[in-house]
Design a protein around this motif. Structure first.
Motif, short mmCIF file in Angstrom:
data_model
loop_
_atom_site.label_atom_id
_atom_site.label_comp_id
_atom_site.label_asym_id
_atom_site.label_seq_id
_atom_site.Cartn_x
_atom_site.Cartn_y
_atom_site.Cartn_z
N TRP A 1 0.88 17.99 1.42
CA TRP A 1 -0.49 18.02 0.91
C TRP A 1 -0.79 19.34 0.19
CZ3 TRP A 1 -3.90 14.05 0.78
CH2 TRP A 1 -3.64 12.96 1.62
N PHE B 1 -6.85 7.59 2.69
CA PHE B 1 -7.72 8.77 2.71
C PHE B 1 -8.04 9.23 1.29
CE2 PHE B 1 -7.86 13.46 2.49
CZ PHE B 1 -9.05 13.67 3.17
N ILE B 2 -6.99 9.34 0.47
CA ILE B 2 -7.20 9.79 -0.91
C ILE B 2 -8.13 8.83 -1.64
CG2 ILE B 2 -6.06 10.48 -3.05
CD1 ILE B 2 -3.45 10.66 -1.49
N TYR C 1 6.99 15.73 -4.60
CA TYR C 1 5.69 15.87 -3.91
C TYR C 1 5.82 15.62 -2.41
CZ TYR C 1 3.17 15.91 -8.40
OH TYR C 1 2.68 16.22 -9.63
N LEU D 1 -8.26 20.71 -5.56
CA LEU D 1 -7.46 20.82 -4.35
C LEU D 1 -6.44 19.68 -4.25
CD1 LEU D 1 -7.66 22.93 -2.14
CD2 LEU D 1 -9.05 21.33 -0.81
N PHE D 2 -6.90 18.46 -4.48
CA PHE D 2 -6.04 17.30 -4.29
C PHE D 2 -5.54 16.72 -5.61
CE2 PHE D 2 -8.74 17.30 -0.47
CZ PHE D 2 -7.75 17.32 0.50
N TRP D 3 -5.46 17.57 -6.61
CA TRP D 3 -5.10 17.10 -7.95
C TRP D 3 -3.80 16.31 -7.95
CZ3 TRP D 3 -7.37 16.12 -12.28
CH2 TRP D 3 -6.60 15.93 -13.42
N LYS D 4 -2.79 16.92 -7.37
CA LYS D 4 -1.46 16.29 -7.38
C LYS D 4 -1.50 14.94 -6.66
CE LYS D 4 1.97 17.83 -4.03
NZ LYS D 4 1.07 18.35 -3.02
N GLU D 5 -2.22 14.88 -5.55
CA GLU D 5 -2.30 13.63 -4.80
C GLU D 5 -3.06 12.56 -5.59
OE1 GLU D 5 -2.82 16.61 -3.51
OE2 GLU D 5 -1.23 16.80 -2.02
N ARG E 1 11.15 10.02 6.62
CA ARG E 1 10.79 9.86 5.21
C ARG E 1 11.64 10.68 4.26
NH1 ARG E 1 5.89 7.23 4.99
NH2 ARG E 1 4.54 7.66 6.76
N LEU F 1 -3.02 7.50 -8.52
CA LEU F 1 -3.47 6.72 -9.66
C LEU F 1 -2.29 6.06 -10.37
CD1 LEU F 1 -6.14 9.00 -11.32
CD2 LEU F 1 -6.51 6.84 -10.17
N ASP G 1 2.08 2.82 -4.29
CA ASP G 1 3.13 2.46 -3.33
C ASP G 1 4.07 3.63 -3.09
OD1 ASP G 1 2.19 -0.01 -2.89
OD2 ASP G 1 3.74 -1.10 -3.99
N LYS H 1 2.62 6.24 -0.98
CA LYS H 1 2.64 5.85 0.43
C LYS H 1 4.01 6.16 1.05
CE LYS H 1 0.16 2.05 2.59
NZ LYS H 1 -0.21 0.64 2.38
N MET I 1 7.02 13.99 -9.49
CA MET I 1 6.41 13.33 -8.33
C MET I 1 7.43 13.13 -7.21
SD MET I 1 3.90 10.54 -10.11
CE MET I 1 2.66 11.09 -11.30
N ILE J 1 5.31 0.32 3.18
CA ILE J 1 4.24 -0.01 2.24
C ILE J 1 3.49 -1.24 2.74
CG2 ILE J 1 3.71 -0.71 -0.13
CD1 ILE J 1 6.32 0.78 -0.93
N LYS K 1 -3.41 12.33 -8.80
CA LYS K 1 -2.64 11.89 -9.96
C LYS K 1 -1.56 10.88 -9.54
CE LYS K 1 0.16 14.78 -12.07
NZ LYS K 1 0.55 15.92 -12.89
N MET K 2 -0.86 11.22 -8.47
CA MET K 2 0.22 10.35 -8.03
C MET K 2 -0.32 9.01 -7.55
SD MET K 2 3.47 11.16 -5.63
CE MET K 2 2.52 11.89 -4.33
N GLY L 1 4.66 9.49 2.44
CA GLY L 1 3.97 9.89 3.66
C GLY L 1 2.54 10.36 3.45
N PHE L 2 2.04 10.24 2.21
CA PHE L 2 0.64 10.61 1.98
C PHE L 2 -0.25 9.48 2.46
CE2 PHE L 2 2.88 13.21 -1.10
CZ PHE L 2 2.29 14.44 -0.90
N ASN L 3 -1.37 9.84 3.05
CA ASN L 3 -2.31 8.84 3.50
C ASN L 3 -3.11 8.36 2.29
OD1 ASN L 3 -4.35 7.35 4.61
ND2 ASN L 3 -4.63 8.71 6.36
#
Ligand SMILES: Nc1ncnc2c1ncn2[C@@H]1O[C@H](COP(=O)(O)OP(=O)(O)OP(=O)(O)O)[C@@H](O)[C@H]1O
Ligand SMILES: [Mg+2]
Lengths: 375, 245
Positions: free
Chosen positions: B108, A187-188, B103, A163-167, B74, A172, A176, A179, B100, B55, A169-170, A182-184
């Motif tokens: 999400w 949480f990830i 994304y 489900l969260f594969w893309k998140e 954003r 990892l 920064d 972030k 990326m 950040i 990967k990014m 806008g992804f939390n």
């Protein structure tokens, strides 16, 4: 016991089947999650979590006197989580290096856990619950419900991963940047870390506190050698982990019940060793072979280019020249000359050599080709 | 200048420990400029960008993008981090990294589709990296990695671009290729903010400049404020650059 006999036994013998399944699933889930720990360069994370889990087991036993592994593991989970998030807190609040924080929590919790264990062992009426099995693991104590639990956790973990594969990967690769989109990231991060804690706690009974981190790291480190794609790495890592579990159980069952946990870890280690030596792109062996081959090719090309420059000075490109003039050239050997003759780039006639048409053409294209080949 | 303000920074103060790294920064960046941020190592240039992009959490002060907080804007902002901030041995390809950039607009869970892939390929083309799209990123040279980061920002299709040392470790021809892309962005009405170390090229490349060393020393059009006085104030030593007209 020969192999077919053993395989039959895996399918017919209840205990062996349970242990084999359990260690396979455990290896798969820790291998899968281990990829994340390895890529974040948090090699100590697994160690820290497993050691942090120990006091939880001891405390739950002291309070409830329970021997049931699921209850004890709940304690392990809680104290593992506390340790892990304590580490996170230390890293983000104090800017200590993460190694330092991990090492600190690891020794602190493990020390406390050992203290409690010795205390428990000194109790006269303590039913000596065999708590030391959590130190070094005892796969033989696995029962069907343990395996179910592992399977369910693995299933959920796999779903979350997809489900969260893309998140994942990014995060990892570049947290920064993640972030700023806008992804939390917190949480990830907590999601990944919680699953690592869960997987490790599930493995304590089988492999034990001390060796658990190898289950997390070894399959992932091995898998990294074979691929440049994250998805393949995670898959291979799970596969190596599962195989280590199955082989490890087989070896320990067929060799007079050698302790299963250490055998699994050793087999995972063998995967690492093989991968580091034999992987085609990153392995030491092929790197060395490629290095030698490249050197040879280059020497050949350099000699040919040198001859080309001499031949160029004559109108007739096949005009013979003395071998002597090559002797001044660095890197020239009889062997390279022989090879050039074999490839029909050069003709030998007594002490004289001459370029063939083909040799001339190859030499004049040499530079262009090389730059193209680099693409 | 009657232009719109793209980025407005008020009273920004940032510290990692107790010692402030940025002190009371007020800065207005007008829309459509190609601006250099210059200052010595450790001046807080990266920190400034990171604070604007959320950040880092500042101790005090506020940032707004076209009059609204960053969290609401954003999609208008793209970011090129300092190259050394990531592990280039990560198992992924050039194309994957550029993807990326899409994304953020995906949000999400949603997976990139053909559309996102097409955008990423176009961005790779723009930076001249299309032939390398399937390369593992560790097998790219430093300058090529820098271009991949640039492509990832381009794919974000933003109005404001923050770039942390995009010229770091690139050769002369790559530098020209990159600056041409930046100039094209400006021409398209975008605002581009670049941390830059090579003072000699500031007048040639940029039309706006901010001098920074913990405090803001000066900000404005290059032709008005890029002088020895401000350079000396920023770098602390008696700085002389010969500005070729
Ligand atoms: N994560 C951190 N923890 C503690 N201090 C930090 C951290 N990052 C940066 N600093 C400090 O903050 C100050 C500003 O750093 P910053 O990276 O913003 O400088 P910079 O202007 O980008 O420098 P450079 O030209 O070297 O990239 C430096 O003194 C640095 O030591
Ligand atoms: Mg910086």
């Amino acid at each position: 016991m020969d192999i077919t006999e053993y395989i039959m036994l895996v399918f017919t013998d209840y205990t062996l089947r349970t242990i084999t399944l359990g260690t396979a699933i455990l290896g798969a889930v820790t291998g899968m999650l281990g990829s994340f720990a390895v890529l974040r360069k948090q090699s100590l994370l697994g160690d820290a979590i497993s050691h942090a889990a120990l006091p939880g087991i001891a405390i739950v036993f002291l309070i409830t006197g329970a021997k049931d592994s699921n209850v004890l593991l709940l304690g392990a989970l809680v104290s593992g989580l506390i340790g892990t998030f304590w580490i996170r807190g230390i890293i983000s609040k104090t800017h200590l290096k993460s190694d330092t924080a991990l090492g600190l929590i690891l020794s602190l919790f493990f020390g406390f856990g050992m203290l409690l264990l010795t205390f428990i062992q000194k109790q006269p009426n303590a039913n000596q619950a065999g708590l030391d099995k959590y130190l070094f693991g005892q796969a033989a104590t696995l029962v069907e419900s343990d395996v179910w639990l592992m399977a369910i956790v693995t299933g959920i973990c796999l779903m979350i991963l997809l489900l969260f594969w893309k998140e994942f990967k990014m995060l990892l690769f570049d947290s920064d940047f993640t972030k700023t989109l806008g992804f939390n990231t917190k949480f990830i991060d907590i999601l990944i870390t919680s699953f690592i804690v869960l997987a490790i706690v599930l493995g304590l009974q089988t492999v034990g506190v001390v060796l658990m981190s190898a289950m997390l790291l070894a399959p992932a480190a091995a898998a990294r050698q074979w691929t440049n794609r994250l998805s393949v790495m995670v898959f291979l890592s799970a596969l190596f982990g599962a195989f280590s579990g199955v082989f490890g159980t087989a070896v320990s069952a067929s060799q007079n019940n050698l302790s299963t946990g250490p055998v699994i870890v050793i087999i995972a280690g063998v995967f690492v060793l093989i991968s580091f030596v034999f992987s085609p792109s990153r392995g030491l062996l092929f790197k060395q072979i490629r290095f030698i081959k490249n050197r040879r090719d280059l020497q050949l090309h350099k000699t040919l280019a040198f001859m080309f420059r001499i031949a160029e000075t004559h109108e007739n490109i096949s005009h013979p020249h003395s071998i002597k003039i090559l002797n001044n050239f660095q890197g020239f050997t009889k062997g390279t000359l022989q090879k050039l003759v074999q490839k029909n780039y050069v003709q030998l006639n007594g002490n004289m050599w001459s370029l063939t048409r083909e040799g001339y053409k190859t030499a004049s294209n040499l530079y262009n080709q090389q730059t193209e080949n680099n693409e | 200048m009657s232009k719109k303000i793209a980025v407005q920074i008020d009273d920004l103060t940032v510290a990692y420990n107790y010692k402030p790294v940025l002190w009371d920064i007020d800065l207005e960046i007008p829309e459509g400029v190609l601006m250099a941020i210059v200052g010595p190592n450790g001046a807080g240039k990266s920190t400034l960008i990171k604070s604007v992009l959320g950040i880092l959490k500042p101790i005090a002060g506020s940032v707004s993008i076209y009059g609204k907080p960053y969290e609401k804007q954003r999609s208008l902002v793209a970011y090129v981090p300092q190259k050394g901030s990531v592990d280039w041995d990560f198992p992924t390809t050039a194309l994957d990294v550029v993807m990326m950039g899409t994304y953020g607009s995906l949000g999400w869970i949603k997976r990139p589709t053909q559309k996102e892939k097409k955008a990423a390929l176009e961005a790779l083309e723009k930076v001249g990296m299309l032939p390398f799209k399937n390369r593992q990123i560790s097998q790219l040279s430093g300058g090529q990695q820098q271009r991949i980061f640039l492509a990832r920002a381009l794919v974000q299709n933003a109005s404001i671009y923050f770039m942390d040392e995009p010229f770091q470790g690139v050769d002369a021809s790559t530098e020209i290729a990159i600056i041409n892309i930046l100039k094209a962005l400006r021409k398209a009405g975008k605002t581009v903010i670049v941390v830059h170390h090579d003072l000699q090229t500031v007048p040639e490349y940029f039309d706006w400049v901010t001098f920074l060393n913990v405090k803001k020393i000066a900000t404005g059009p290059v032709k008005d404020i890029f002088n020895d006085d401000n350079l000396t104030k920023t770098y602390g030593i008696n700085y002389k650059v010969s500005i070729q007209e």
